[in-house]
Scaffold this motif. Structure first.
Motif, short mmCIF file in Angstrom:
data_model
loop_
_atom_site.label_atom_id
_atom_site.label_comp_id
_atom_site.label_asym_id
_atom_site.label_seq_id
_atom_site.Cartn_x
_atom_site.Cartn_y
_atom_site.Cartn_z
N UNK A 195 -17.69 2.58 2.08
CA UNK A 195 -17.01 2.37 0.81
C UNK A 195 -17.82 2.99 -0.33
N UNK A 196 -19.14 2.80 -0.29
CA UNK A 196 -19.98 3.36 -1.36
C UNK A 196 -19.88 4.88 -1.38
N UNK A 197 -19.93 5.48 -0.21
CA UNK A 197 -19.89 6.94 -0.15
C UNK A 197 -18.55 7.48 -0.63
N UNK A 250 -9.87 -5.58 4.90
CA UNK A 250 -8.73 -5.36 4.02
C UNK A 250 -9.16 -4.71 2.71
N UNK A 251 -10.31 -5.16 2.20
CA UNK A 251 -10.84 -4.59 0.96
C UNK A 251 -11.11 -3.09 1.12
N UNK A 252 -11.71 -2.71 2.23
CA UNK A 252 -11.98 -1.29 2.48
C UNK A 252 -10.67 -0.50 2.56
N UNK A 253 -9.64 -1.11 3.16
CA UNK A 253 -8.34 -0.44 3.23
C UNK A 253 -7.76 -0.18 1.86
N UNK A 254 -7.90 -1.16 0.95
CA UNK A 254 -7.39 -0.99 -0.42
C UNK A 254 -8.13 0.14 -1.12
N UNK A 290 0.80 -1.22 0.00
CA UNK A 290 0.00 0.00 0.00
C UNK A 290 0.84 1.27 0.00
N UNK A 291 2.10 1.17 0.41
CA UNK A 291 2.98 2.36 0.38
C UNK A 291 3.58 2.59 -1.00
N UNK A 292 3.43 1.63 -1.89
CA UNK A 292 4.01 1.75 -3.24
C UNK A 292 2.98 2.40 -4.15
N UNK A 293 3.03 3.72 -4.24
CA UNK A 293 2.01 4.46 -4.99
C UNK A 293 2.00 4.11 -6.46
N UNK A 294 3.18 3.89 -7.04
CA UNK A 294 3.25 3.54 -8.46
C UNK A 294 2.53 2.22 -8.72
N UNK A 307 -8.23 5.65 -3.12
CA UNK A 307 -8.93 6.93 -3.12
C UNK A 307 -7.96 8.08 -2.78
N UNK A 308 -7.09 7.85 -1.81
CA UNK A 308 -6.10 8.87 -1.43
C UNK A 308 -5.14 9.15 -2.58
#
Length: 429
Positions: A357-359, A316-320, A288-292, A325-326
């Protein structure tokens, strides 16, 4: 700096808004380059040409950084003012005459130039004419020279550039400099650096545009961000651009390994191997820290795999989704904006029982569509709203999104009005 006597030798090529000569400084016997304004310029007291020349000297001499060409002497009161600098061995333009540069050489040059440019921007000075001819090799380092078209970021002066006045060199000049060279921001220099990197890697001048398909695949998104037509779609600062390039060019074992493994696991998951979904989920979370990696891989996840992931581990899915989104903040090339919207529509289809997640997904689709003016994303947003129009809480949330952002309501209005939607949503359009 006081007046210093020099002996001129031969005239050198280049010089931008002036003529340059190789000369010897008599007090130190040092070989230097002396620069005069062009004979065609008006050097009378108070003229715009003289102010431009003096400004170049003063800005460049005030920038104290190893990556900016130093000025070691000047006489700005002479009838024909001049200044002089150390003699560089060659320019980047000279190197590029032989074709593309090796990747490691390009990255080394760019790292030095970006460090100097970041310093210049931090000091409030935009260059506005970055090109290979202005990047010089001085002793053991690359430096930026020729600040003849620079501008102080907080300056309100319009004596040098006016609306309709073009400054810069065509192949490397940001499009907005055609319209109003005075109003450009840091993103204009970022555009120029992107064009320079393209030239170094491909070996051809990016005129009339950079042909992104000629780049190695890993550089395509990065360069497309640098040279996007609209300034808002580019990196917004040199520091942001540097971070992205560092991520992109991390050692191969750090960059390519997650991408390769992720694609292999995606293929296995699509072939029906459910255990591959779990391993893929963990790999994405761990990266998750690998933005590319996130930007390149996550939008490619199909509906079937997203559904499996949500069932397997909703947290975990919500975290992804939250991380992607960020990373979706800010400007993007148009095609990538469409990919973002399509991904979040798939998420909405999957996350039937996860309101946060939907919002998050609805908000992101609305933002990227509105602020990139993308008709495709307008249609995607309408489809997302249709999916949730029977949920009273989601309807209330969509209405609040539109109420809080009138610009988005105006943009999305034509797409939403095509359908039969709850009154709460329609009244905000």
């Amino acid at each position: 700096m006081g007046r210093v006597r020099v002996t001129k030798h031969e005239q050198l090529r280049g010089g931008g808004q002036g003529t340059v000569w190789r000369a010897t400084r008599l007090d130190t016997n040092e070989t230097v380059v002396i620069k005069y304004p062009l004979d065609s310029l008006d050097m009378s007291e108070g003229s715009a040409d003289r102010r431009r020349f003096v400004r170049e000297v003063r800005y460049q001499s005030s920038l104290r950084h190893a990556g900016i060409m130093p000025i070691v002497g000047m006489n700005l009161k002479a009838s024909k003012p001049f200044f002089f600098m150390p003699l560089a061995s060659h320019s980047l333009e000279d190197l590029l005459k032989s074709g593309p540069l090796p990747e490691e050489v390009t990255l080394s040059i760019v790292a030095e130039i970006l460090a100097a440019l970041e310093y210049s921007h931090d000091q409030g000075v935009l260059h506005r004419d970055l090109k290979p001819a202005n990047l010089l090799y001085l002793q053991d380092r690359w430096v930026i020279s020729d600040f003849g078209l620079c501008r102080q970021i907080d300056s309100n002066s319009t004596t040098i550039t006016h609306v309709g006045t073009v400054v810069g060199s065509l192949a490397y000049m940001a499009p907005e400099q055609w319209d109003n060279a005075h109003a450009v921001e840091e993103t204009a220099d970022i555009y120029s650096v992107g064009q320079i990197i393209y030239h170094c890697l491909v070996g051809e001048e990016p005129w009339p545009r950079a042909r992104i398909g000629k780049l190695e695949e890993k550089y395509r998104y990065f360069i497309s961000r640098c040279v996007a037509e609209e300034p808002v779609e580019r990196f917004q600062s040199v520091s942001e651009m540097r971070r992205e390039l560092e991520l992109l060019t991390a050692p191969q074992v750090e960059l390519a390994s997650p991408t390769t493994r992720a694609n292999e696991l995606k293929t296995e998951a699509l072939a029906g191997r459910k255990e591959a979904v779990s391993r893929l989920l963990h790999l994405i979370v761990d990266s998750s820290d690998d933005e590319v990696f996130f930007k390149e891989f996550v939008p490619s996840l199909p509906l079937e795999i997203l559904h499996y992931m949500h069932e397997k581990d909703p947290v975990a899915f919500e975290g992804i989704v939250r991380t992607f989104d960020e990373y979706s903040e800010g400007g993007h090339p148009f095609d990538y904006t469409d990919e973002i919207a399509d991904f979040f529509l798939r998420v909405i289809r999957v996350a039937k029982y996860s309101r946060p997640i939907r919002r998050r997904s609805l908000r992101r689709i609305m933002i990227v569509g509105t602020y990139h003016n993308r008709f495709h994303v307008g249609e995607v947003f309408a489809q997302a709203v249709l999916l949730r129009k029977k949920d009273p809480e989601d309807v209330k949330y969509i209405a609040s999104l539109l109420a809080d952002d009138p610009h988005a309501a105006r943009f999305m209005g034509p797409y939403l009005k095509q359908y039969s939607l709850p009154r709460e949503i329609l009244k905000e359009l």
